[in-house]
Motif scaffolding. Structure first.
Motif, PDB file in Angstrom:
ATOM      1  N   ALA A  44     -58.067   9.820 -60.636  1.00  0.00           N
ATOM      2  CA  ALA A  44     -56.848   9.147 -61.069  1.00  0.00           C
ATOM      3  C   ALA A  44     -55.605   9.836 -60.535  1.00  0.00           C
ATOM      4  N   THR A  45     -54.618   9.025 -60.186  1.00  0.00           N
ATOM      5  CA  THR A  45     -53.330   9.546 -59.750  1.00  0.00           C
ATOM      6  C   THR A  45     -52.248   8.864 -60.567  1.00  0.00           C
ATOM      7  N   GLU A  46     -51.208   9.587 -60.925  1.00  0.00           N
ATOM      8  CA  GLU A  46     -50.135   9.008 -61.720  1.00  0.00           C
ATOM      9  C   GLU A  46     -49.165   8.203 -60.853  1.00  0.00           C
ATOM     10  N   LYS A  47     -49.050   8.548 -59.579  1.00  0.00           N
ATOM     11  CA  LYS A  47     -48.104   7.881 -58.702  1.00  0.00           C
ATOM     12  C   LYS A  47     -48.830   7.314 -57.500  1.00  0.00           C
ATOM     13  N   VAL A  48     -48.591   6.034 -57.214  1.00  0.00           N
ATOM     14  CA  VAL A  48     -49.251   5.365 -56.101  1.00  0.00           C
ATOM     15  C   VAL A  48     -48.206   5.007 -55.068  1.00  0.00           C
ATOM     16  N   SER A  49     -48.563   5.130 -53.785  1.00  0.00           N
ATOM     17  CA  SER A  49     -47.635   4.820 -52.699  1.00  0.00           C
ATOM     18  C   SER A  49     -47.182   3.365 -52.786  1.00  0.00           C
ATOM     19  N   THR A  50     -45.907   3.157 -52.573  1.00  0.00           N
ATOM     20  CA  THR A  50     -45.346   1.813 -52.593  1.00  0.00           C
ATOM     21  C   THR A  50     -44.863   1.411 -51.214  1.00  0.00           C
ATOM     22  N   LYS A  51     -44.709   0.119 -51.048  1.00  0.00           N
ATOM     23  CA  LYS A  51     -44.207  -0.456 -49.801  1.00  0.00           C
ATOM     24  C   LYS A  51     -43.101  -1.412 -50.193  1.00  0.00           C
ATOM     25  N   GLY A  52     -41.877  -0.874 -50.265  1.00  0.00           N
ATOM     26  CA  GLY A  52     -40.779  -1.652 -50.821  1.00  0.00           C
ATOM     27  C   GLY A  52     -40.960  -1.785 -52.322  1.00  0.00           C
ATOM     28  N   ASP A  53     -41.011  -3.021 -52.823  1.00  0.00           N
ATOM     29  CA  ASP A  53     -41.160  -3.257 -54.259  1.00  0.00           C
ATOM     30  C   ASP A  53     -42.607  -3.473 -54.686  1.00  0.00           C
ATOM     31  N   ILE A  54     -43.557  -3.260 -53.794  1.00  0.00           N
ATOM     32  CA  ILE A  54     -44.958  -3.488 -54.114  1.00  0.00           C
ATOM     33  C   ILE A  54     -45.778  -2.233 -53.815  1.00  0.00           C
ATOM     34  N   PHE A  55     -47.013  -2.208 -54.312  1.00  0.00           N
ATOM     35  CA  PHE A  55     -47.923  -1.124 -53.963  1.00  0.00           C
ATOM     36  C   PHE A  55     -48.314  -1.270 -52.492  1.00  0.00           C
ATOM     37  N   ASP A  56     -48.413  -0.147 -51.802  1.00  0.00           N
ATOM     38  CA  ASP A  56     -48.914  -0.206 -50.431  1.00  0.00           C
ATOM     39  C   ASP A  56     -50.361  -0.691 -50.474  1.00  0.00           C
ATOM     40  N   PRO A  57     -50.669  -1.856 -49.893  1.00  0.00           N
ATOM     41  CA  PRO A  57     -52.017  -2.435 -50.057  1.00  0.00           C
ATOM     42  C   PRO A  57     -53.137  -1.525 -49.571  1.00  0.00           C
ATOM     43  N   ASN A  58     -52.942  -0.878 -48.442  1.00  0.00           N
ATOM     44  CA  ASN A  58     -54.009  -0.041 -47.885  1.00  0.00           C
ATOM     45  C   ASN A  58     -54.232   1.213 -48.725  1.00  0.00           C
ATOM     46  N   THR A  59     -53.150   1.836 -49.181  1.00  0.00           N
ATOM     47  CA  THR A  59     -53.272   3.029 -50.018  1.00  0.00           C
ATOM     48  C   THR A  59     -53.837   2.676 -51.389  1.00  0.00           C
ATOM     49  N   SER A  61     -55.748   0.289 -52.196  1.00  0.00           N
ATOM     50  CA  SER A  61     -57.164  -0.073 -52.106  1.00  0.00           C
ATOM     51  C   SER A  61     -58.076   1.122 -52.341  1.00  0.00           C
ATOM     52  N   GLN A  62     -57.570   2.326 -52.050  1.00  0.00           N
ATOM     53  CA  GLN A  62     -58.389   3.525 -52.199  1.00  0.00           C
ATOM     54  C   GLN A  62     -58.522   3.983 -53.647  1.00  0.00           C
ATOM     55  N   VAL A  63     -57.690   3.458 -54.540  1.00  0.00           N
ATOM     56  CA  VAL A  63     -57.709   3.909 -55.944  1.00  0.00           C
ATOM     57  C   VAL A  63     -57.890   2.761 -56.928  1.00  0.00           C
ATOM     58  N   LEU A  64     -58.398   1.637 -56.463  1.00  0.00           N
ATOM     59  CA  LEU A  64     -58.563   0.468 -57.336  1.00  0.00           C
ATOM     60  C   LEU A  64     -59.414   0.775 -58.562  1.00  0.00           C
ATOM     61  N   ILE A 136     -59.659  -6.174 -60.652  1.00  0.00           N
ATOM     62  CA  ILE A 136     -58.328  -6.045 -60.072  1.00  0.00           C
ATOM     63  C   ILE A 136     -58.417  -6.406 -58.598  1.00  0.00           C
ATOM     64  N   GLU A 137     -57.451  -7.182 -58.141  1.00  0.00           N
ATOM     65  CA  GLU A 137     -57.369  -7.554 -56.728  1.00  0.00           C
ATOM     66  C   GLU A 137     -55.989  -7.161 -56.213  1.00  0.00           C
ATOM     67  N   VAL A 138     -55.924  -6.663 -54.988  1.00  0.00           N
ATOM     68  CA  VAL A 138     -54.644  -6.305 -54.373  1.00  0.00           C
ATOM     69  C   VAL A 138     -54.401  -7.223 -53.180  1.00  0.00           C
ATOM     70  N   PHE A 139     -53.145  -7.627 -53.030  1.00  0.00           N
ATOM     71  CA  PHE A 139     -52.743  -8.575 -52.000  1.00  0.00           C
ATOM     72  C   PHE A 139     -51.637  -7.973 -51.133  1.00  0.00           C
ATOM     73  N   GLU A 140     -51.369  -8.627 -50.022  1.00  0.00           N
ATOM     74  CA  GLU A 140     -50.338  -8.137 -49.116  1.00  0.00           C
ATOM     75  C   GLU A 140     -48.942  -8.269 -49.708  1.00  0.00           C
ATOM     76  N   SER A 141     -48.763  -9.219 -50.636  1.00  0.00           N
ATOM     77  CA  SER A 141     -47.423  -9.486 -51.166  1.00  0.00           C
ATOM     78  C   SER A 141     -47.496  -9.913 -52.625  1.00  0.00           C
ATOM     79  N   HIS A 142     -46.338  -9.886 -53.265  1.00  0.00           N
ATOM     80  CA  HIS A 142     -46.208 -10.370 -54.644  1.00  0.00           C
ATOM     81  C   HIS A 142     -46.493 -11.864 -54.703  1.00  0.00           C
ATOM     82  N   GLU A 143     -46.018 -12.593 -53.702  1.00  0.00           N
ATOM     83  CA  GLU A 143     -46.238 -14.033 -53.651  1.00  0.00           C
ATOM     84  C   GLU A 143     -47.723 -14.357 -53.533  1.00  0.00           C
TER      85      GLU A 143
END
Length: 239
Positions: A44-59, A61-64, A136-143
Motif C-alpha cells: 500500500a502507498t498513501e500517495k499515487v502519481s497523478t496526471k493532471g487531475d487524474i491518477f496516472d493510468p500506468n502507475t 495500474s501497478q497498485v490496483l 476497480i477499473e482504471v481508464f485513460e480519462s475521467h470521461e
C-alpha cells in the motif's frame, strides 16, 4: 588436499542450482480475467502519481490491488477464498464480453486495467453479508470512467436477466454514484436473499462493491459503508 576440495565444490554447485530453481518458481500474478489462488499484491502507498487531475493510468495500474475491499476494511471477519482475487486485464474483458463487444467497450471508455477481490464471511453467527465482492477499473480519462458507468455500458443497465431496484436516496460517493439492489426468494427453502451494489466514479477510476446474503444479514448501510472505505482510500491517495 585435492580430495578435500571436491566435496566443498560439489556442495557450492548444488547451492547455486537450488537458488536458480527457486528464482524460476516465483509465484505468478494473474494476467487475465481468470482468478488465481495467489497473487503478488503491491504494498500500500498513501500517495499515487497523478496526471493532471487524474491518477496516472500506468502507475495506478501497478497498485490496483490496494483499492479493492480487503478483510481489514470491514468490522466483521472475512477471508479471501482460493481463486478469489484476480487482475482484470483488457484481455480478460475481451474473453468475458466477446472480442467485438469487449474491444468496443475498451475503445469507448479508454479502459487500461482492473482488479477484483471476493471475500467470504468467516463466522456464521455474524449478522453481515455472506459474500462481498469489489472491483476497480482504471481508464485513460475521467470521461472514460463516466462512460463506463453509463447506461450504454454499465452491467446494472445491460443485464436483461436481472433488473435492479434503485435506492431512492442514492449515494454521494465520488463524481457519480449508483446504489441499487436485487431481491430473490428461494422456492425450495422460502428464504429471501438480498444483494446491494454500489458503483461510483472517482477521477478516472470506476469502483463497484457488492454485498450479498440472507435478508436478515444484509443491511444497505453496511454495503454503503464498505464502498465508502474504498472512496476514503482513493481520496487519501490523491490528496
Amino acid at each position: 588436499m585435492k580430495s578435500k576440495l571436491i566435496p566443498v565444490i560439489a556442495i557450492l554447485f548444488a547451492l547455486i542450482l537450488l537458488s536458480a530453481c527457486s528464482e524460476g518458481n516465483a509465484t505468478p500474478t494473474a494476467v487475465s480475467g481468470q482468478p488465481t489462488a495467489v497473487l503478488n499484491v503491491p504494498q500500500a502507498t498513501e500517495k499515487v502519481s497523478t496526471k493532471g487531475d487524474i491518477f496516472d493510468p500506468n502507475t495506478f495500474s501497478q497498485v490496483l490491488g490496494n483499492y479493492v475491499l480487503r478483510p481489514e476494511d470491514l468490522p466483521h471477519k472475512y477471508r479471501i477464498p482460493t481463486g478469489g482475487e484476480a487482475r482484470l486485464s483488457n484481455l480478460g474483458v475481451v474473453q468475458t464480453m466477446g472480442e467485438v463487444e469487449g474491444k468496443r467497450y475498451i475503445l469507448a471508455t479508454g479502459r487500461v486495467d482492473g482488479w477484483s477481490l471476493e471475500l467470504e464471511r468467516k463466522n456464521k453467527e455474524d449478522i453481515a453479508p455472506i459474500t462481498f465482492q469489489s472491483t476497480i477499473e482504471v481508464f485513460e480519462s475521467h470521461e472514460g470512467a463516466l462512460t463506463a458507468l453509463s447506461p450504454d455500458w454499465f452491467k446494472a443497465y445491460r443485464n436483461e436477466a436481472k433488473t435492479p431496484s434503485w435506492v431512492e436516496a442514492g449515494c454521494d460517493l465520488g463524481d457519480k454514484c449508483l446504489f441499487y439492489f436485487y431481491k430473490t426468494q428461494d422456492p425450495a427453502t422460502n428464504l429471501t436473499k438480498l444483494e446491494y451494489d454500489v458503483a461510483f466514479v472517482y477521477k478516472n477510476v470506476l469502483v463497484w462493491v457488492m454485498g450479498r446474503g440472507l435478508d436478515i444479514d444484509v443491511n444497505p448501510d453496511y454495503v454503503l459503508n464498505a464502498a465508502r472505505a474504498l472512496y476514503d482510500k482513493l481520496n487519501r491517495a490523491s490528496s
